[in-house]
Design an enzyme around this catalytic site. Structure first.
Site, short mmCIF file in Angstrom:
data_model
loop_
_atom_site.label_atom_id
_atom_site.label_comp_id
_atom_site.label_asym_id
_atom_site.label_seq_id
_atom_site.Cartn_x
_atom_site.Cartn_y
_atom_site.Cartn_z
N LYS A 22 0.83 -1.20 0.00
CA LYS A 22 0.00 0.00 0.00
C LYS A 22 0.87 1.25 0.00
O LYS A 22 0.58 2.23 -0.71
CB LYS A 22 -0.90 0.02 1.23
CG LYS A 22 -1.79 1.25 1.31
CD LYS A 22 -2.47 1.38 2.66
CE LYS A 22 -1.83 2.46 3.48
NZ LYS A 22 -2.69 2.97 4.57
N ASN A 23 1.94 1.24 0.80
CA ASN A 23 2.77 2.43 0.95
C ASN A 23 3.61 2.74 -0.29
O ASN A 23 4.24 3.79 -0.36
CB ASN A 23 3.67 2.30 2.18
CG ASN A 23 2.88 2.40 3.47
OD1 ASN A 23 1.74 2.87 3.49
ND2 ASN A 23 3.48 1.95 4.58
N ARG A 102 -4.14 10.83 4.73
CA ARG A 102 -3.04 11.80 4.72
C ARG A 102 -2.21 11.75 3.44
O ARG A 102 -1.77 12.78 2.94
CB ARG A 102 -2.13 11.56 5.93
CG ARG A 102 -2.77 11.97 7.25
CD ARG A 102 -1.86 11.66 8.44
NE ARG A 102 -2.54 11.98 9.68
CZ ARG A 102 -2.47 13.15 10.31
NH1 ARG A 102 -1.75 14.12 9.78
NH2 ARG A 102 -3.11 13.35 11.44
N CYS A 126 -5.01 8.36 9.75
CA CYS A 126 -4.90 7.82 11.10
C CYS A 126 -4.55 8.92 12.10
O CYS A 126 -3.70 9.78 11.83
CB CYS A 126 -3.80 6.75 11.16
SG CYS A 126 -4.26 5.18 10.41
N ARG A 131 1.88 14.68 12.95
CA ARG A 131 2.34 14.53 11.56
C ARG A 131 2.27 15.84 10.79
O ARG A 131 1.55 15.96 9.81
CB ARG A 131 1.51 13.47 10.84
CG ARG A 131 1.78 12.04 11.27
CD ARG A 131 1.11 11.07 10.32
NE ARG A 131 1.32 9.70 10.72
CZ ARG A 131 0.87 8.63 10.05
NH1 ARG A 131 0.19 8.81 8.94
NH2 ARG A 131 1.08 7.43 10.45
N VAL A 133 2.77 18.96 8.27
CA VAL A 133 3.20 19.01 6.87
C VAL A 133 4.30 20.05 6.68
O VAL A 133 4.66 20.36 5.54
CB VAL A 133 2.00 19.33 5.95
CG1 VAL A 133 0.98 18.22 6.00
CG2 VAL A 133 1.37 20.66 6.30
N ILE A 338 9.31 7.10 16.18
CA ILE A 338 8.88 7.71 14.92
C ILE A 338 7.66 8.60 15.12
O ILE A 338 7.65 9.77 14.72
CB ILE A 338 8.59 6.63 13.86
CG1 ILE A 338 9.78 5.69 13.71
CG2 ILE A 338 8.24 7.29 12.52
CD1 ILE A 338 11.06 6.35 13.26
#
Length: 429
Positions: A22-23, A102, A126, A131, A133, A338
């Protein structure tokens, strides 16, 4: 709303085919915006996030056709998408679509590179940490983009086109690297990305872009060099296998016991996770068809792990490892470096009888002799599958609620596990 019902206690035996990543599939689909010719992607997983991105790209005027299976394709062979961005009719990515995922924010890069303007809603997805930008915006500004934020939208313009630059990220960022990489392919001059993410999915996207006529070297290392070109053409590319799905099923086998062939898996994509599984007592065998994972007789040994960018232990396998360690003989320690706030699964694992304590970014898991089935609720994509892993080894029945998170990232999960002997079913409504 669909739920998954699991009766635990069965060992897993059989073969699980690994889907496309998917990534990698999502940025590859977005990269199709860079060319007015057709990009053909093979082995694209059938996921809710892929379907959502198809809607988002369609909003820009992109035509996407899903081809049928070819002779010899496996039952679970990913779909083939023919993506044509010949006529981009809109450079705005609206809130009602982008807020759901996202990664869809990344369309800002190819829209700017090709159309020199974009208006993209700030992202969703999620609920793991903030996160921001900021790093993506910094990279675009380095390439000469004028940006402002207006009513929840990033409004970006590059009237004279993008210009090559040196982009040095203060910390490793997969999103930032994807955005900088796509934008720089059509920039005038040379772009250097320093402290770039080294994830295999970055390399896969760069390989595809090079097939389309880009001039990229160094992908998979912390320093990527991009020589801008005037135009990209069509190409055909196969999405690499999903290392997170591979690691997830490997941990499920380690949890339940048994022996499963992970067909199509590539061990070099998740060596750190395989090393941890070996420490935990699993037997890992590399063969021509992928990876065989087994745990027969021996108990689960505790481990100490810190998540890190590739090639370190992936944050996207942290929740699954935690589920496995709930049955270890002793105390395990997992440190998350992370993402902040990525321990939301802890309270749900506790419902099985797991003993987990948190101290800042470190979780200590004291293994227990048995877990008991319980009603649980998924909080995000990777956390949801950790609950499935726990349920497979728990006594009695578990009902996993809010499984739309699972559908975002795992193709036919209940079918693949059921084929290996798990008692698992989807309950609709």
């Amino acid at each position: 709303m669909d739920r998954i019902r699991i009766i635990g206690g069965n060992k897993l035996h059989g073969t699980i085919p690994i889907s496309g990543a998917k990534n990698a599939a999502l940025p590859l689909m977005i990269a199709a915006l860079l060319s007015d010719e057709t990009l053909i992607l093979d082995n694209v997983p059938r996921l809710a996030d892929v379907a959502l991105l198809q809607r988002i790209l369609g909003n820009h005027g992109v035509d996407i056709m899903a081809a049928g299976k070819r002779p010899g394709d496996h039952e679970y062979q990913g779909q083939t998408l023919h993506i044509s961005a010949k006529n981009i009719i809109d450079t705005t990515a609206p809130y009602e679509l982008v807020s759901k995922m996202r990664a869809s924010f990344w369309v800002i890069a190819p829209l700017l590179a090709r159309m020199h303007e974009a208006k993209v809603s700030l992202p969703g997805g999620c609920a793991i940490g903030t996160r921001p930008v900021d790093l993506l915006i910094m990279a675009l500004e380095k390439l000469g983009v004028e940006l402002s934020i207006d009513a929840g939208y990033v409004v970006a313009k590059a009237p004279g086109g993008l210009k090559g630059a040196t982009i040095e990220f203060p910390k490793v960022t997969v999103s930032g690297t994807h955005v900088a990489l796509m934008a720089a392919t059509l920039a005038k001059g040379t772009t250097i990305i320093s402290n770039a993410a080294c994830e295999p999915e970055i390399t896969d996207v760069a390989d595809c872009l090079n097939k389309m006529g880009a001039r990229i070297t160094g992908a998979g290392t912390p320093r990527i060099l991009i020589e801008g070109v005037d135009k990209l053409h069509g190409a055909r590319h196969t999405v690499l296998p999903d290392r997170i799905e591979t690691g997830t099923y490997a941990m499920a086998v380690a949890m339940t016991g048994g022996e499963v062939q992970l067909s199509g898996a590539r061990p070099e994509l998740l060596q750190s996770a395989l090393d941890v599984l070996t420490q935990a007592g699993a037997t890992i065998t590399i063969n021509n068809d992928g990876i065989k994972v087994a745990r027969n007789g021996a108990g689960i040994s505790p481990v100490t792990v810190t998540t890190a960018p590739f090639p370190g232990f992936p944050t996207d396998l942290q929740a699954q490892l935690m589920a496995l360690m709930t049955r270890a003989k002793g105390a395990s320690h997992i440190t998350e470096t992370i993402f902040e706030n990525r321990f939301m699964h802890v309270q749900e694992l506790a419902r099985f009888g797991a003993k987990i304590s948190l101290d800042g970014e470190t979780a200590t898991i004291d293994g227990v002799t048995k877990l008991r089935g319980a009603p649980v609720m998924a909080t995000d994509l990777r956390a949801s599958v950790s609950l499935v892993i726990a349920a497979l080894a728990a006594e009695g029945e578990t009902m996993v609620n809010r499984i739309y998170h699972l559908d975002r990232g795992f193709e036919r999960l209940e079918e693949k596990l059921s084929a290996c002997g798990a008692t698992i079913e989807r309950i609709s409504g």
